[in-house]
Scaffold this motif. Structure first.
Motif: not given
Length: 86
Positions: A8, A17-19, A21-23, A25-26, A65, A67
């Motif tokens: 990230a 960015l809302r990194l 939150q993305e991580v 969720d994963i 992945h 981000c």
């Protein structure tokens, strides 16, 4: 075991960015998966070029992945030592 590496980067001079939150969720999806014991998640934050390379060598991931921001043909936007986009 499959190793998943999440890298990230959100340099200070780019759009926020809302990194996290993305991580999250994963990570949550993997924890709820029926085959979760077959995956190990590795995370690296505020990634610089040398961090990117080191993480690949250290974790030997099956899946990567990213981000953050992309720059088309220039690739992805990583950070420099001061947290800016070079």
């Amino acid at each position: 075991m499959k190793h998943i590496l999440i890298l990230a980067a959100n340099p200070k001079d780019t759009t926020n960015l809302r990194l996290g939150q993305e991580v999250r969720d994963i990570d949550s999806a993997l924890r709820e998966a029926s085959l979760r014991e077959k995956f190990q998640l590795h995370q690296r934050w505020a990634v610089r070029t040398r961090d990117f390379q080191r993480a690949l060598l250290d974790t030997n991931p099956n899946i990567v992945h990213f981000c953050g921001h992309g720059e088309g043909e220039k690739g992805i936007a990583l950070e420099n030592a001061s947290g800016q986009h070079p």
